[in-house]
Design a protein around this motif. Sequence first.
Motif, PDB file in Angstrom:
ATOM      1  N   GLU B  25       0.780  -1.218   0.000  1.00  0.00           N
ATOM      2  CA  GLU B  25       0.000   0.000   0.000  1.00  0.00           C
ATOM      3  C   GLU B  25       0.824   1.286   0.000  1.00  0.00           C
ATOM      4  N   GLN B  26       1.908   1.246   0.697  1.00  0.00           N
ATOM      5  CA  GLN B  26       2.742   2.443   0.813  1.00  0.00           C
ATOM      6  C   GLN B  26       3.150   2.980  -0.550  1.00  0.00           C
ATOM      7  N   PHE B  27       3.335   2.087  -1.486  1.00  0.00           N
ATOM      8  CA  PHE B  27       3.724   2.529  -2.819  1.00  0.00           C
ATOM      9  C   PHE B  27       2.649   3.401  -3.443  1.00  0.00           C
ATOM     10  N   TYR B  28       1.407   3.063  -3.199  1.00  0.00           N
ATOM     11  CA  TYR B  28       0.301   3.883  -3.706  1.00  0.00           C
ATOM     12  C   TYR B  28       0.346   5.265  -3.088  1.00  0.00           C
ATOM     13  N   GLY B  83      12.802  -0.079   8.801  1.00  0.00           N
ATOM     14  CA  GLY B  83      12.096   1.196   8.749  1.00  0.00           C
ATOM     15  C   GLY B  83      12.163   1.798   7.366  1.00  0.00           C
ATOM     16  N   SER B  84      13.306   1.628   6.778  1.00  0.00           N
ATOM     17  CA  SER B  84      13.504   2.169   5.450  1.00  0.00           C
ATOM     18  C   SER B  84      12.627   1.471   4.424  1.00  0.00           C
ATOM     19  N   THR B  85      12.548   0.154   4.530  1.00  0.00           N
ATOM     20  CA  THR B  85      11.737  -0.578   3.558  1.00  0.00           C
ATOM     21  C   THR B  85      10.280  -0.177   3.648  1.00  0.00           C
ATOM     22  N   SER B  86       9.860   0.186   4.825  1.00  0.00           N
ATOM     23  CA  SER B  86       8.463   0.569   4.990  1.00  0.00           C
ATOM     24  C   SER B  86       8.178   1.876   4.264  1.00  0.00           C
ATOM     25  N   SER B  87       9.223   2.612   3.951  1.00  0.00           N
ATOM     26  CA  SER B  87       9.010   3.906   3.313  1.00  0.00           C
ATOM     27  C   SER B  87       8.515   3.783   1.880  1.00  0.00           C
ATOM     28  N   ILE B  88       8.946   2.749   1.192  1.00  0.00           N
ATOM     29  CA  ILE B  88       8.466   2.604  -0.181  1.00  0.00           C
ATOM     30  C   ILE B  88       7.522   1.423  -0.317  1.00  0.00           C
ATOM     31  N   GLY B  89       7.339   0.724   0.769  1.00  0.00           N
ATOM     32  CA  GLY B  89       6.428  -0.412   0.706  1.00  0.00           C
ATOM     33  C   GLY B  89       7.080  -1.670   0.179  1.00  0.00           C
TER      34      GLY B  89
END
Lengths: 596, 151
Positions: B25-28, B83-89
């Motif tokens: 979802e984060q990518f959206y 944490g970083s990976t969560s930034s772009i999903g």
Amino acid sequence: MVMENLAASSRTEAFPVGLRVLVVDDDPTWLKILEKMLRKCSYEVTTCGLARVALEMLRERKDRFDIVISDVNMPDMDGFKLLEHVGLEMDLPVIMMSIDGETSRVMKGVQHGACDYLLKPVRMKELKNIWQHVYRKKMHEVKEIEGHDINEDLQIRNGPEDFEDRLVLNGTDMNSVRKRKDVDSKEHPDQEFCDPATVKKARVVWSVDLHQKFVNAVNQIGIDKVGPKKILDLMNVPGLTRENVASHLQKYRLYLSRLQKQNEGRTFSGNMQSDFSSQDVSENFDLHNSTQTQQNGASSKYIYTNQKISEQGIAPDACADDFKGVVSLQVTDRKQALLSDVPDSQKVSGVSQLGVLLSFKDMMPIVDMKPLKPSISRHQPWNAGIPVVQSMQCPKHNHEHCSLFEDCSCLPKPDKEPQGFVDHFHTPTSLISITCNSEDDMSGLSEFNPVQTNQKSSHSKAISPMSFMTNPVSVQVDSGLSSTQDFGATCEEDGETNKKEYYYDQTCSGRIPPPLELSLKNETDLASLPEELQLCSLQGIGCFENLGLNSMEIFQYNDSTSAIEVYSNWNDGLEFNCDYLYDSVDYPMIDECLFA
Amino acid sequence: MEYSSLQRQVAYMKKRLFDQGYLDEQFYQLEELQDEANPNFVEEVVTLFFRDSSRLMANIEQALEKCPQDFHRLDSFMHQLKGSTSSIGALRVKNECTQFREYCDEGNLDGCQRSFQKVKREHAVLKQKLKAYFQLLRQIGPTERATPPGG
């Protein structure tokens, strides 16, 4: 003034548009995303990848930001630590973020004072509402002040939920408050914001004296068995509420625990306390107006410590930069003289009374003086030669120091945000920012600029210069405030030797101004002064604590003479950080101020 | 025609990335942030991510080779990476990070090492896929990029 108004109105045009956010995160990807998100919310964003740098920025200009958002896990500094610092020194709302949503972590965040805890990935909708934290804080402050100020009986409870109740309770007070507000409204068009607050907030300022009482009480009871109620009872300070003590206690505890961890064997508290005691601060800062002022005894000394004068609105011409040095004033005088209701302050035209000599030689540049804005605006007539109380913000770099004062220093209310909101929130403080320059520059201080001018501008104008009369006011600079130096030393919370981080350091490279001797002279005049004259002794730092407490005190300083008459409106806003000195106007009494 | 075909391809590519769990979802969210002021926002963020995450992974690799193992440190690094990976999903990478941290908690060096290899692999795969994705996107042109028709 006009500029301020413009600035203010444009910024507050449609709150929360333009909310100034500082984002701290070591992850560059998140920093970029958050920045974009916040921009889309129409906020003004500043990003920072290092906690240390962020702290510097915050200290440099206390009123630069309204709110801070920080990640929990950062390599250079623990997010919780940053949180503590910000809470103590600037008193800005801080939101924590983390990918870790474990209950224990979240709880820790709340314990350390975070006003919210967001889980990553953060959504934009969560960021949209962060303004509520800023608003809420203001509301609280106002309420506090109002409660104290106007009606001692009003029980001010901290807590947003009480807001409504409080408004009701403070209804009567509000009327009077409103009146003043009206006056202000002219100058502060963008007041719509303040309405709900109406409240001018009477900030409880934890003066040195008060803090000392607090610490004594705590020690007496025993830190383990201590509780707000017990402390309150022991302290026996009229007007002080349990909530005030509770919140102060919480900060004190945090401070202590941090100290323990750091434990470098500093005897900070020891120092401070001894300093204080030696100060012979007989006066305790009354939170109430007038009644307490009676305490003056022969030695109503006010120790004025300013660690850093944060200037918010330093005298128009004087920029905060000019402000330097620490002035510790010890005003010995009958307190009564100083007491006066706010309205009476206007009588204080005869500045000659208080002779407070402030010698700002070697004053370190004041970090920022918070002008007490709103209050002044309200008292238009005060402008007439009435000194403005300045709220000085003392950098809280010293946590330890802060703790001594019970967060005096640490709790500088971050002026920063108030700046923007000052207008909105009619800060009643009649504090006037005083920019004290070195003695030589004193002449520069000419008139008092009404706080109002300062209100709007975030820092540019400080209240008009204090005129210091060289009357025989002996102000003792508590050079013994070696603590300030200690502060410097202890500034680094992380044990980093980079003191630079503390603006304190920056401002006062450890120089301590020569002691000043100020003695109040004219009692009569003092009578017209607001009741409490709270002075914190700062050493070597040219910070003026907010002297703004209710009544305005006029500082008159003559170059030639060393005596300075100090009329300061020792509003409750007296705090180191004076962020919230506003609202003092309506409250004759001085809130506990936090001396930095 | 060509454009719409490209758009379809892009849409399809994206859908697969989501379906296969590479992205979430984060990518959206990132796409929604993209606007005229930042027309290449998503790509910029992704580039930033890969640069930073590569650095983090190098740190982890180094730490893994050390002896004795400092699991605390390893965990801390991985926490950052997560944490970083969560930034772009980056969902798959994130999941591998979580696994790694579990091994860390146990003090299971072997598990950590295996897990780390997976992290690296997922990271590389994602990088490649997104690279291709953005290349295609660029061909489409800015206007269409914003909302490629659903495939």
